[in-house]
Scaffold this motif. Structure first.
Motif, short mmCIF file in Angstrom:
data_model
loop_
_atom_site.label_atom_id
_atom_site.label_comp_id
_atom_site.label_asym_id
_atom_site.label_seq_id
_atom_site.Cartn_x
_atom_site.Cartn_y
_atom_site.Cartn_z
N THR A 105 0.90 -1.29 0.01
CA THR A 105 -0.10 -0.01 -0.05
C THR A 105 0.84 1.22 0.17
O THR A 105 0.68 2.34 -0.75
N ARG A 106 1.70 1.22 0.85
CA ARG A 106 2.83 2.42 0.86
C ARG A 106 3.74 2.54 -0.17
O ARG A 106 3.79 3.70 -0.75
N VAL A 110 3.35 5.94 -3.04
CA VAL A 110 4.65 6.85 -3.31
C VAL A 110 4.52 6.71 -5.00
O VAL A 110 4.76 7.67 -5.59
N LEU A 111 4.22 5.64 -5.74
CA LEU A 111 4.39 5.55 -7.13
C LEU A 111 3.18 6.21 -7.63
O LEU A 111 3.72 6.90 -8.76
N LEU A 130 6.80 16.52 -0.27
CA LEU A 130 5.70 15.62 0.24
C LEU A 130 5.84 14.03 -0.02
O LEU A 130 5.58 13.12 0.56
N ILE A 131 6.36 13.88 -1.29
CA ILE A 131 6.76 12.53 -1.71
C ILE A 131 7.83 11.95 -0.90
O ILE A 131 8.02 10.79 -0.63
N GLU A 132 8.80 12.98 -0.57
CA GLU A 132 9.79 12.32 0.16
C GLU A 132 9.70 11.90 1.61
O GLU A 132 10.00 10.84 2.21
N LYS A 133 8.64 12.67 1.94
CA LYS A 133 7.85 12.24 3.46
C LYS A 133 7.06 10.75 3.30
O LYS A 133 7.37 9.75 4.12
N ARG A 166 12.85 5.63 -9.13
CA ARG A 166 11.64 6.25 -9.58
C ARG A 166 11.67 7.81 -9.21
O ARG A 166 11.20 8.61 -10.20
N LYS A 167 12.08 8.08 -8.01
CA LYS A 167 12.00 9.66 -7.62
C LYS A 167 13.11 10.27 -8.30
O LYS A 167 13.04 11.56 -8.75
#
Length: 185
Positions: A105-106, A110-111, A130-133, A166-167
């Motif tokens: 789920t997490r 993120v993806l 926000l995505i880094e969090k 991906r980030k």
């Protein structure tokens, strides 16, 4: 309609086979002899499968009579240690299933956020915070799963690497990150 109801006792290794039949007419008693002669068991078979079980057969309605064999085997009682192992395995399975579900789920969150940011044309560098969090939370859940043994450490590392790659791809896409040129030797 003639019916034949029989019950067999199955001692160990099928050495003896006893027949208890109730019949209403002489033709059915001849059928019981036919059926008893047709049933044969190998002496090498183990009785563990049928311990406490019951074997019965009854004839069908059509001529010539046909017999169907029904076997019911009672399950063996487990040893106390085996029963405890079964309980422990079930508890661990449920626990691990919940952890793995949380990881999936997490990672999915993120993806999805990274895909949304990549498609966004007016994205700012601050949007990645926000995505880094979310990535940090996913890393934490993955590390805990590795620590307790739900995931193998290589699997945890691969999943964390997938998120980081991906980030970085999104950052390169928007120009927020420029990879260093590879040095040639």
């Amino acid at each position: 309609m003639t019916s034949l109801s029989s019950c067999f006792a199955l001692p160990c290794k099928f050495k003896t086979l006893s027949l208890h039949a109730s019949s209403s007419s002489s033709p059915s008693s001849s059928h019981s002899r036919i059926a008893a002669n047709c049933l044969g068991f190998s002496g090498s078979r183990s009785c563990d499968v049928f311990s406490g079980g019951r074997l019965s057969f009854s004839n069908g309605e059509k001529n010539p009579p046909r017999f169907s064999v029904v076997c019911e085997a009672a399950p063996q009682k487990r040893a106390d240690s085996a029963a405890k192992r079964v309980r422990q395995a079930e508890k661990r399975r449920v626990y691990n299933k919940a952890r793995k579900s949380e990881i999936r789920t997490r990672m999915k969150k993120v993806l999805e956020e990274l895909d949304g940011l990549r498609k966004k044309s007016d994205a700012q560098a601050e949007d990645i915070l926000l995505i880094e969090k979310l990535i940090a939370e996913a890393y934490s859940v993955i590390d805990k799963a590795v620590k307790v043994g739900t995931l193998h450490r290589n699997t945890g590392a691969r999943r964390k690497s997938r998120l980081a790659r991906r980030k970085k791809a999104v950052e390169i896409h928007h120009g927020w990150y420029t990879p260093a040129p590879a040095e040639t030797a």
